[in-house]
Design a protein around this motif. Structure first.
Motif, mmCIF file in Angstrom:
data_model
loop_
_atom_site.group_PDB
_atom_site.id
_atom_site.type_symbol
_atom_site.label_atom_id
_atom_site.label_comp_id
_atom_site.label_asym_id
_atom_site.label_seq_id
_atom_site.Cartn_x
_atom_site.Cartn_y
_atom_site.Cartn_z
ATOM 1 N N ASN A 140 0.813 -1.463 -0.095
ATOM 2 C CA ASN A 140 -0.139 -0.090 0.064
ATOM 3 C C ASN A 140 0.793 1.477 -0.116
ATOM 4 O O ASN A 140 0.782 2.210 -0.838
ATOM 5 N N LYS B 124 2.115 1.938 -3.555
ATOM 6 C CA LYS B 124 0.817 1.876 -4.224
ATOM 7 C C LYS B 124 0.387 3.454 -3.878
ATOM 8 O O LYS B 124 -0.035 4.179 -5.643
ATOM 9 N N TYR B 125 0.133 4.141 -2.638
ATOM 10 C CA TYR B 125 -0.361 5.500 -2.641
ATOM 11 C C TYR B 125 0.925 6.248 -2.020
ATOM 12 O O TYR B 125 0.932 7.350 -2.264
ATOM 13 N N ILE C 152 -0.315 9.589 -0.839
ATOM 14 C CA ILE C 152 -1.279 10.889 -1.157
ATOM 15 C C ILE C 152 -1.714 11.143 0.491
ATOM 16 O O ILE C 152 -3.000 12.143 0.258
ATOM 17 N N ILE D 284 -4.782 9.803 3.358
ATOM 18 C CA ILE D 284 -5.763 9.908 4.306
ATOM 19 C C ILE D 284 -6.604 10.448 4.363
ATOM 20 O O ILE D 284 -6.619 10.162 6.382
ATOM 21 N N ILE E 208 -11.680 1.993 6.114
ATOM 22 C CA ILE E 208 -10.797 1.205 5.223
ATOM 23 C C ILE E 208 -10.435 -0.068 5.538
ATOM 24 O O ILE E 208 -9.082 -0.829 4.867
ATOM 25 N N TYR F 69 -13.295 -2.656 1.561
ATOM 26 C CA TYR F 69 -13.728 -0.601 1.128
ATOM 27 C C TYR F 69 -12.274 -0.509 0.516
ATOM 28 O O TYR F 69 -10.926 -0.087 0.537
ATOM 29 N N GLN F 70 -13.387 0.540 -0.052
ATOM 30 C CA GLN F 70 -11.561 1.921 -0.915
ATOM 31 C C GLN F 70 -11.998 3.016 -0.616
ATOM 32 O O GLN F 70 -12.846 2.659 -0.710
ATOM 33 N N THR F 71 -10.837 4.198 -1.190
ATOM 34 C CA THR F 71 -11.348 5.265 -1.070
ATOM 35 C C THR F 71 -11.256 5.673 -2.568
ATOM 36 O O THR F 71 -10.674 4.782 -3.337
ATOM 37 N N HIS G 158 -7.953 3.163 -10.403
ATOM 38 C CA HIS G 158 -7.099 2.759 -10.147
ATOM 39 C C HIS G 158 -6.677 1.939 -11.591
ATOM 40 O O HIS G 158 -6.857 1.474 -11.689
ATOM 41 N N GLY H 278 -6.795 -2.505 -6.150
ATOM 42 C CA GLY H 278 -6.557 -3.260 -5.709
ATOM 43 C C GLY H 278 -8.042 -4.132 -5.345
ATOM 44 O O GLY H 278 -8.977 -3.388 -5.425
ATOM 45 N N PRO H 279 -8.131 -4.987 -4.398
ATOM 46 C CA PRO H 279 -9.388 -5.948 -4.449
ATOM 47 C C PRO H 279 -9.782 -4.599 -2.969
ATOM 48 O O PRO H 279 -10.658 -5.331 -3.356
ATOM 49 N N GLY H 280 -9.135 -4.364 -2.296
ATOM 50 C CA GLY H 280 -9.809 -3.658 -1.148
ATOM 51 C C GLY H 280 -9.524 -4.748 0.059
ATOM 52 O O GLY H 280 -10.674 -4.452 1.249
ATOM 53 N N LEU H 281 -8.609 -5.983 0.563
ATOM 54 C CA LEU H 281 -8.654 -6.982 1.367
ATOM 55 C C LEU H 281 -7.417 -6.770 1.946
ATOM 56 O O LEU H 281 -7.554 -7.466 3.197
ATOM 57 N N SER I 201 0.870 9.072 4.907
ATOM 58 C CA SER I 201 0.350 8.033 6.180
ATOM 59 C C SER I 201 1.154 7.059 7.121
ATOM 60 O O SER I 201 2.702 7.227 6.760
HETATM 61 P P1 ADP Z 1 -6.599 -2.322 -1.865
HETATM 62 O O1 ADP Z 1 -6.264 -3.549 -2.074
HETATM 63 O O2 ADP Z 1 -7.726 -1.185 -1.965
HETATM 64 O O3 ADP Z 1 -5.198 -1.459 -1.765
HETATM 65 P P2 ADP Z 1 -6.545 -2.050 1.095
HETATM 66 O O4 ADP Z 1 -7.500 -2.971 2.042
HETATM 67 O O5 ADP Z 1 -4.830 -2.355 1.428
HETATM 68 O O6 ADP Z 1 -6.797 -2.218 -0.477
HETATM 69 O O7 ADP Z 1 -6.731 -0.084 1.436
HETATM 70 C C1 ADP Z 1 -8.188 0.117 1.343
HETATM 71 C C2 ADP Z 1 -7.997 0.863 0.941
HETATM 72 O O8 ADP Z 1 -6.879 2.502 1.955
HETATM 73 C C3 ADP Z 1 -7.140 2.084 -0.577
HETATM 74 O O9 ADP Z 1 -8.061 1.675 -1.536
HETATM 75 C C4 ADP Z 1 -6.835 2.958 -0.271
HETATM 76 O O10 ADP Z 1 -7.770 4.267 -0.644
HETATM 77 C C5 ADP Z 1 -6.004 3.175 0.959
HETATM 78 N N1 ADP Z 1 -4.621 3.661 1.640
HETATM 79 C C6 ADP Z 1 -4.777 2.631 2.459
HETATM 80 N N2 ADP Z 1 -2.898 2.298 2.552
HETATM 81 C C7 ADP Z 1 -2.788 3.591 1.841
HETATM 82 C C8 ADP Z 1 -1.542 4.383 1.851
HETATM 83 N N3 ADP Z 1 -0.378 3.866 2.776
HETATM 84 N N4 ADP Z 1 -1.450 5.375 1.657
HETATM 85 C C9 ADP Z 1 -2.718 5.701 1.312
HETATM 86 N N5 ADP Z 1 -4.224 5.398 1.305
HETATM 87 C C10 ADP Z 1 -3.976 4.017 1.645
#
Ligand code: ADP
Length: 635
Positions: free
Chosen positions: A509, A512-513, A544, A546, A554, A559-561, A567, A578-581, A612
Motif C-alpha cells: 500500500n 501504491k499510494y 497521498i 487518507i 479502510i 473498502y476503498q477510498t 485505479h 486492488g481488491p480492497g482486502l 500516512s
Molecule cells: P487496496 O487493495 O485497495 O489497496 P487495502 O485494504 O489495502 O485495499 O486498502 C484500502 C484502501 O485504503 C485503499 O483503497 C486506499 O485508498 C487506502 N490506503 C491504504 N494504504 C494507504 C496508504 N499508504 N496511503 C494512502 N491510502 C492508503
C-alpha cells in the motif's frame, strides 16, 4: 435535594410564616381587648368611688344640718354648756348613724366629741381631739357667715390617728356664727364599702401624695406599704386638678401586677384628696396566656394539617414523575418494553404520553434495525461463502493456466515474441493466485478459522522477506525505503507467515499510494504503556494520505477510498487498484495476535502529499494458540 422537598419546604415555610403571624396578630388583638376591658373596668370603678363618696357626703350634710338646727344647741354652744350639748346631740348621733360628731365653739374650742362604737353605742370623749384646728372649721369660723356652705376635708384624729372624711357645717344664732358642727366618717369604714361597691381595691392619698389608707392589705395596712404606695407631690397635684379619672402606672404588690387609675375625691366644690382604684392584671395575663395556648394548639393543628396536605399533594405530583424516571431509566438500560402507565391529563400526563409514544417508536425502529441487521448478517455470510467457494473454485483452473503457461514458456524459450506473451500470462495468473489467496484469508478471518502457528519470530527476517518481493518495484518507482530499529527488536511470539502477509500488504500500500520519488520508512521500537511491553512497527510514507473519516473504514473488507475506475492495475503501480482486502487481512491477523493496528494521517491530498503512518503493535509476551490443527497455507 429531591423535588419532593423542593415542593414541600417552601410550602411549609410559607405555612409557618402565615400561622406564626396569624397567632401573633390574634393574641395581640386579644391582649389589647383585654387591656381595654381592664381600663374600662378601672374607669368605671373610679366613677363608682366618686359617686359613693358623694352619697356619703349627702348623709354627712343631712346629719350636720339636723344637729346644727337642733333647738337650743346654738345657745348651749355659746354658753359652753357641755351637758346640754351632749343631751341634745346624742340621740341625733345615734339615730343618724354618724361615726363621729364634734362641736366647736366660736373660739375654735372643742365643746363636744361623740364617737359611735361598732356596737352602735355612743361614747363621749373627753379633752380636745384638735378638730377645732381643722382648716375647714377655721375657714367657717373666720368667714363667720351663717349662710356659708358646708366644707369638707380629710383629717386625722390626733388621738386615734385614724383618717376621717369630715364635713363642717356652721351653727348660727341670731344671724351670727356661734360654732361649727363637724360630722366625720373614718376611712377605715368608708374604704371596705368603696371596695364592695366599685369591685376594686382603693387607695386614698393625703394632700402631699402620701397614701393614707388602702384596701390592698386588709384593715390595717403597714406604714411601709403605705409609703410604698405613695406618689410624688406633683403627681398628686396633677390627679387632683384633672376633672376625670385617668390611668396611672402599673404596680407590683405581693408579687402580683396591678393596674391603677386615679381621680380626685370631689365633694361639691371641694377637692378633698386623691384616690386610686386598683385591679389585678392577672386575669389579663391569664386570659392572654390562655388564649395564646389555645391559638398555639390551633396553630399546631393547622400546621400538621397543612403539612399532611402538602405531603399528599407532593405525592400526587411526584409519584408520576418517579414512574417517568423509572421508565426512562429502564429504557436507557435497554428494556424497550417499559411504559410509564400514567393516564392523567395534566402536563405530566402529556409528558408521560409523549414519552410512551417515543418509547413505542424507538422499540419499532429497534426491531426494524435488528431485522435489517440480521438480513445484512445473512447477506454477509452469503458473501463470505461466495468468496470462499469462488476462491476454491478458481484455484484449480488457475493452477492449470499456470501449468500450461509454464509448459508453453519452456517450449517458446527461443522465440522472444512468444516468450513475452507467455510471461504475460504467467504474471497475470500469479496476480490472480495472489488475489484468490487474499479472498481465502479474508473468509477465514471472518469465519474465525484462521489458523496460527506461533513461534519466536524475528521481525527483521519477516521485513527482509517482504523487502525482497518489492525491491524491484521500489527501484522502478524510484522510491526510497529506510528500515530502522527493526533488527534490535526482541523476537515476538507470532506466526511468521501471517506477519509476513501483514507487512506485505502494508508495504504494498505504501508503494501504491506514494508517487514516484517518494520516501517510505519502516521503524521499530519498544513501547511500555500501563505495565504492558509491546513492539511497535511504523510504516510511514510520503504519499497521498487518507482522510480522517476513512481511518477506520479502510480496515473493512472491500473498502476503498476514491473512485475505483481511477485505479490502475499492478501491485506496485502508483495508485494501482486492488481488491480492497489488504488492510482487512492485516487487522484480522494482528487482532488474532492480540495486537493492534491503526492509521494516522493528516488527510488526503494528492498535491501536498501529507503521507500516512500505519502502526502495528504486538505484545512482547505473545499469544499462544491453543489449537493444534496443522496450518493450511493460505496463499
Ligand atoms: P487496496 O487493495 O485497495 O489497496 P487495502 O485494504 O489495502 O485495499 O486498502 C484500502 C484502501 O485504503 C485503499 O483503497 C486506499 O485508498 C487506502 N490506503 C491504504 N494504504 C494507504 C496508504 N499508504 N496511503 C494512502 N491510502 C492508503
Amino acid at each position: 435535594m429531591s423535588i419532593r422537598f423542593k415542593v414541600i419546604l417552601p410550602y411549609l415555610l410559607l405555612t409557618l410564616v402565615v400561622a406564626i403571624t396569624g397567632v401573633y396578630v390574634v393574641t395581640r388583638l386579644v391582649a389589647n381587648s383585654l387591656t381595654e376591658r381592664l381600663k374600662n373596668q378601672l374607669l368605671e370603678a373610679g366613677r363608682v368611688v366618686s359617686d359613693t363618696v358623694a352619697r356619703q357626703e349627702i348623709k354627712h350634710i343631712e346629719a350636720a344640718r339636723i344637729v346644727a338646727y337642733t333647738t337650743g344647741l346654738a345657745e348651749a354652744l355659746e354658753k359652753g354648756d357641755r351637758q346640754t350639748l351632749s343631751a341634745l346631740t346624742k340621740p341625733a348621733a345615734a339615730g343618724l348613724g354618724i361615726e363621729t360628731l364634734i362641736l366647736v365653739d366660736e373660739l375654735g374650742h372643742e365643746q363636744l366629741h361623740l364617737l359611735r362604737l361598732p356596737d352602735g353605742s355612743i361614747q363621749e370623749l373627753d379633752g380636745s381631739t384638735g378638730a377645732g384646728n381643722l382648716a375647714i372649721v377655721q375657714l367657717l369660723l373666720l368667714n363667720s357667715d351663717p349662710t356659708s356652705l358646708p366644707r369638707r376635708g380629710l383629717g386625722q384624729d390626733p388621738t386615734s390617728h385614724r383618717y376621717y372624711h369630715f364635713t363642717a357645717f356652721p351653727v348660727s344664732a341670731n344671724g351670727k356664727v356661734v360654732g361649727v358642727v363637724v360630722v366625720g366618717t373614718s376611712l377605715d369604714v368608708i374604704l371596705p364599702y368603696l371596695k364592695s361597691t366599685s369591685l376594686a381595691d382603693v387607695i386614698i392619698y393625703g394632700d402631699n401624695g402620701m397614701a393614707i389608707a388602702t384596701t390592698l392589705a386588709g384593715q390595717a395596712p403597714e406604714a411601709g406599704l403605705l409609703s410604698a404606695l405613695s406618689i410624688p407631690r406633683d403627681a398628686y397635684d396633677k390627679a387632683l386638678n384633672i376633672n376625670d379619672i385617668v390611668m396611672g402606672e402599673n404596680i407590683l404588690f405581693n408579687g402580683r401586677s396591678y393596674s391603677l387609675a386615679r381621680g380626685s375625691l370631689r365633694v361639691g366644690s371641694d377637692k378633698i384628696g386623691v384616690f386610686a382604684v386598683v385591679l389585678p392584671m392577672n386575669f389579663v395575663i391569664e386570659a392572654g396566656s390562655d388564649s395564646r395556648n389555645t391559638y398555639m394548639f390551633l396553630f399546631t393543628l393547622v400546621v400538621v394539617g397543612v403539612v399532611l396536605i402538602g405531603y399528599v399533594i407532593s405525592r400526587i405530583i411526584i409519584n408520576p414523575l418517579n414512574a417517568l424516571i423509572r421508565a426512562s431509566q429502564a429504557i436507557a438500560g435497554g428494556d424497550l418494553n417499559q411504559r410509564t402507565g400514567i393516564r392523567s391529563r395534566d402536563e405530566i400526563g402529556v409528558l408521560a404520553h409523549t414519552f410512551d409514544e417515543m418509547s413505542g417508536r424507538l422499540q419499532e425502529r429497534t426491531t426494524e434495525l435488528e431485522k435489517t441487521y440480521h438480513t445484512l448478517e445473512q447477506m454477509d455470510r452469503t458473501k463470505i461463502s461466495f468468496i470462499e467457494v469462488s476462491a476454491h473454485e478458481l484455484r484449480t483452473p488457475l493452477t492449470l493456466v499456470k501449468g500450461y503457461s509454464q509448459m508453453l514458456a519452456s517450449k517458446f524459450k527461443d522465440d522472444p515474441e512468444l516468450m513475452a506473451l507467455t510471461d504475460g500470462i504467467l504474471d497475470g495468473s500469479d496476480r490472480m493466485t495472489e488475489i484468490v489467496g487474499s479472498m481465502l484469508d479474508v473468509s477465514r478471518i471472518d469465519s474465525n478459522t484462521l489458523k496460527m502457528l506461533p513461534e519466536e519470530t524475528n521481525l527483521g527476517v519477516v521485513i527482509a522477506r517482504v523487502y525482497k518481493v518489492f525491491k524491484e518495484g521500489l527501484q522502478e518507482r524510484n522510491l526510497s525505503l529506510n528500515v530502522q530499529g527493526i533488527d534490535g527488536l526482541p523476537p515476538v511470539q507470532a506466526d511468521p507467515d501471517l506477519l509476513y502477509k501483514v507487512f506485505y500488504h502494508l508495504l504494498m500500500n505504501a508503494i501504491k499510494y506514494t508517487p514516484d520519488g517518494g520516501r517510505i520508512a519502516v521503524n521499530g521500537h519498544i513501547v511500555e504503556e500501563q505495565n504492558k511491553r509491546e513492539v511497535e512497527i511504523v510504516i510511514s510514507d510520503t504519499g497521498i494520505g487518507i482522510d480522517k473519516e476513512h481511518h477506520e473504514l479502510i480496515f473493512e473488507k472491500f473498502y476503498q477510498t476514491g473512485e475505483v475506475h481511477l485505479h490502475s492495475s499492478g501491485k506496485t503501480k502508483y495508485k494501482g487498484g486492488g481488491p480492497g482486502l489488504g488492510l482487512a487481512i492485516a487487522r484480522g491477523i494482528i487482532n488474532a495476535h492480540a495486537g493492534r493496528i491503526w492509521v494516522e494521517s493528516p488527510g488526503y491530498d494528492e498535491k501536498t502529499l501529507p503521507g500516512s503512518k500505519f502502526f502495528v503493535r504486538l505484545p512482547l509476551e505473545g499469544k499462544k494458540d491453543e489449537r493444534t490443527e496443522p496450518r493450511t497455507q493460505a496463499a
